[in-house]
Design a protein around this motif. Structure first.
Motif, PDB file in Angstrom:
ATOM      1  N   LYS A   1       4.547  68.000  51.633  1.00  0.00           N
ATOM      2  CA  LYS A   1       5.418  67.222  52.523  1.00  0.00           C
ATOM      3  C   LYS A   1       6.752  67.958  52.577  1.00  0.00           C
ATOM      4  O   LYS A   1       7.440  68.088  51.567  1.00  0.00           O
TER       5      LYS A   1
ATOM      6  N   ASP B   1       9.412  60.014  57.838  1.00  0.00           N
ATOM      7  CA  ASP B   1       9.620  60.804  56.623  1.00  0.00           C
ATOM      8  C   ASP B   1       9.423  59.968  55.363  1.00  0.00           C
ATOM      9  O   ASP B   1       8.737  60.405  54.428  1.00  0.00           O
TER      10      ASP B   1
ATOM     11  N   VAL C   1      10.827  66.126  58.594  1.00  0.00           N
ATOM     12  CA  VAL C   1       9.790  66.093  59.633  1.00  0.00           C
ATOM     13  C   VAL C   1      10.364  65.445  60.893  1.00  0.00           C
ATOM     14  O   VAL C   1      10.066  65.849  62.014  1.00  0.00           O
TER      15      VAL C   1
ATOM     16  N   TYR D   1       6.149  64.109  42.106  1.00  0.00           N
ATOM     17  CA  TYR D   1       5.572  65.303  42.732  1.00  0.00           C
ATOM     18  C   TYR D   1       5.227  66.330  41.662  1.00  0.00           C
ATOM     19  O   TYR D   1       5.940  66.472  40.665  1.00  0.00           O
TER      20      TYR D   1
ATOM     21  N   LEU E   1       5.711  59.246  54.797  1.00  0.00           N
ATOM     22  CA  LEU E   1       4.980  60.436  54.343  1.00  0.00           C
ATOM     23  C   LEU E   1       5.314  60.785  52.893  1.00  0.00           C
ATOM     24  O   LEU E   1       4.417  61.112  52.106  1.00  0.00           O
ATOM     25  N   GLU E   2       6.585  60.712  52.546  1.00  0.00           N
ATOM     26  CA  GLU E   2       6.988  61.069  51.183  1.00  0.00           C
ATOM     27  C   GLU E   2       6.338  60.144  50.153  1.00  0.00           C
ATOM     28  O   GLU E   2       5.986  60.577  49.049  1.00  0.00           O
TER      29      GLU E   2
ATOM     30  N   SER F   1      10.703  68.463  53.944  1.00  0.00           N
ATOM     31  CA  SER F   1      11.812  67.594  54.324  1.00  0.00           C
ATOM     32  C   SER F   1      12.018  67.666  55.835  1.00  0.00           C
ATOM     33  O   SER F   1      11.624  68.633  56.488  1.00  0.00           O
TER      34      SER F   1
ATOM     35  N   PHE G   1       6.627  68.575  47.242  1.00  0.00           N
ATOM     36  CA  PHE G   1       7.662  68.322  48.250  1.00  0.00           C
ATOM     37  C   PHE G   1       8.379  69.640  48.478  1.00  0.00           C
ATOM     38  O   PHE G   1       8.821  70.297  47.519  1.00  0.00           O
TER      39      PHE G   1
ATOM     40  N   PHE H   1       2.703  69.062  55.994  1.00  0.00           N
ATOM     41  CA  PHE H   1       3.385  68.154  56.920  1.00  0.00           C
ATOM     42  C   PHE H   1       4.820  68.644  57.111  1.00  0.00           C
ATOM     43  O   PHE H   1       5.636  68.591  56.188  1.00  0.00           O
TER      44      PHE H   1
ATOM     45  N   VAL I   1       1.908  60.640  50.642  1.00  0.00           N
ATOM     46  CA  VAL I   1       1.237  61.874  50.188  1.00  0.00           C
ATOM     47  C   VAL I   1       0.955  61.820  48.689  1.00  0.00           C
ATOM     48  O   VAL I   1      -0.027  62.399  48.216  1.00  0.00           O
TER      49      VAL I   1
ATOM     50  N   LEU J   1      -3.125  61.805  57.200  1.00  0.00           N
ATOM     51  CA  LEU J   1      -3.175  61.737  55.740  1.00  0.00           C
ATOM     52  C   LEU J   1      -4.624  61.673  55.250  1.00  0.00           C
ATOM     53  O   LEU J   1      -4.976  62.277  54.229  1.00  0.00           O
TER      54      LEU J   1
ATOM     55  N   VAL K   1      -0.087  58.936  61.743  1.00  0.00           N
ATOM     56  CA  VAL K   1       0.292  59.509  60.450  1.00  0.00           C
ATOM     57  C   VAL K   1      -0.799  59.244  59.414  1.00  0.00           C
ATOM     58  O   VAL K   1      -1.219  60.151  58.684  1.00  0.00           O
TER      59      VAL K   1
END
Length: 368
Positions: free
Chosen positions: A90, A98, A94, A144, A101-102, A92, A117, A11, A105, A79, A75
């Motif tokens: 993911k 954001d 986008v 992450y 998504l962060e 940084s 990330f 992403f 995911v 996913l 979105v």
């Protein structure tokens, strides 16, 4: 183990458009090089900021590109598709959703599926989080599997580890030899010093110092600036503004001027070890590069031999006043040799693949 290839869901802002998207060529270099090693990448990018209307490439054969509407429903649909991957990234910046998504995911993370990330602007991200302890990303960092960055060296690694990152590894910018290489010069880009970069808040003051001040100090020389957003900027009369430069013109833009200027954004210069993609692109074209000073330059190029370094606009002007065509060519040739030997995306993909296999082997015995 190494015969088993990864399916990667990525992403990011955009793979197919460099319009207001400085990370485009970095994404392309990494993704293409991973594809060449047999991995399958699906790149999810939003239809936002007129990027699709300003594409500079068609969908490549080395990645599947999924352009989704800039809506929450779209979105979540992406996913759901990403759940088929072995690794979800993911990136940084986008640009839309954001935070969502962060957060989301991480729900795809399993013993078999790695979630990373990838910070393509780590200094800005870290500054933002440090200034606001309530930033939603702050509490996500430790969850992450790894944080990847496109630069920053030890200062960025240490800062991310202090936020609780399990692992933080820089995957530096590099040269994509398939797209950036020496070409014949084009008279439309003829000048003594050229700079390419979009107008951004933490870059503008440094452009004024390193580029516009140098132009004012050398009125007999010709300067050229490309990139978005500079149209209403007051500039000396010997500066030509040419607007957005599409990537298919980058090689001639780098090959034609006597020298090409690199100016780091303020945050990247402060952290150091953050060479912009265009440094490697210019080196890959055999350009003579003048760069502003930042810690770690000599990790990539030898100052004075492969790159010229200035600490302010007056030093840029002094370098230009002394720079002959012969010296510029010698420095450009040396930079070209260095980048081919150590700083291509093939080098970076090999590093990334080794890192991923090592992580997978530790966390999932079935892959061993």
């Amino acid at each position: 183990m190494k015969d088993k290839k990864l399916r990667i869901a990525f992403f990011g802002s955009s793979l197919v458009s460099a319009y207001w998207n400085g990370a485009a060529t970095y994404y392309r270099g990494i993704v293409r090089a991973m594809s060449e090693r047999g991995h399958k990448v699906t790149f999810y990018e939003p239809d936002a900021y007129d990027r699709q209307q300003n594409r500079d490439m068609e969908d490549p054969d080395w990645a599947k590109v999924v352009v989704y509407e800039a809506t929450e429903a779209a979105v979540y649909e992406c996913l759901e598709q990403a759940a088929e991957a072995d690794m979800v990234v993911k990136a940084s910046g986008v640009g839309v959703f954001d935070e969502l998504l962060e957060r989301e995911v991480l729900k795809l993370q399993t013993a078999e599926r790695l979630v990373a990330f990838w910070d393509v602007d780590a200094p800005a991200t870290l500054d933002r989080v440090h200034q606001n302890p309530d930033d939603p990303f702050h509490k996500l960092v430790p969850h992450y599997d790894m944080i990847l960055t496109y630069g920053g060296g030890d200062p960025v690694v240490n800062a991310y580890e202090a936020l609780g990152a399990r692992q933080c590894v820089p995957i530096y910018n590099a040269l994509d030899t398939a797209t950036h290489y020496p070409v014949a010069p084009d008279p439309k880009f003829a000048c003594d010093l050229a700079f390419l970069g979009n107008r951004l808040p933490d870059r503008e003051a440094r452009v004024e110092e390193f580029f516009l001040k140098a132009a004012a100090l050398e009125p007999g020389k010709k300067f050229m600036i490309g990139g978005s957003g500079w149209g209403d900027k007051q500039m000396p009369g010997n500066v030509t503004y040419i607007g957005h430069v599409y990537t298919n013109d980058h090689n001639t833009f780098n090959c034609t001027p006597k020298a090409v200027l690199n100016i780091s954004r303020e945050s990247m210069a402060r952290y150091g070890f953050s060479p912009a993609t265009r440094v490697f692109e210019a080196a890959g074209a055999g350009a003579c590069i003048i760069t502003d000073y930042w810690e770690g330059i000599d990790f990539f190029f030898e100052p004075g031999q492969e790159i010229l370094v200035a600490r302010d606009g007056a030093e840029v002007a002094a370098i230009l006043a002394d720079l002959t065509a012969e010296k510029a060519k010698k420095i450009g040739d040396s930079a070209y040799a260095k980048v081919l030997s150590a700083h291509t995306y093939s080098h970076r993909a090999a590093q990334l693949e080794k890192l991923l296999y090592s992580h997978i082997k530790k966390s999932n015995a079935a892959w061993a």
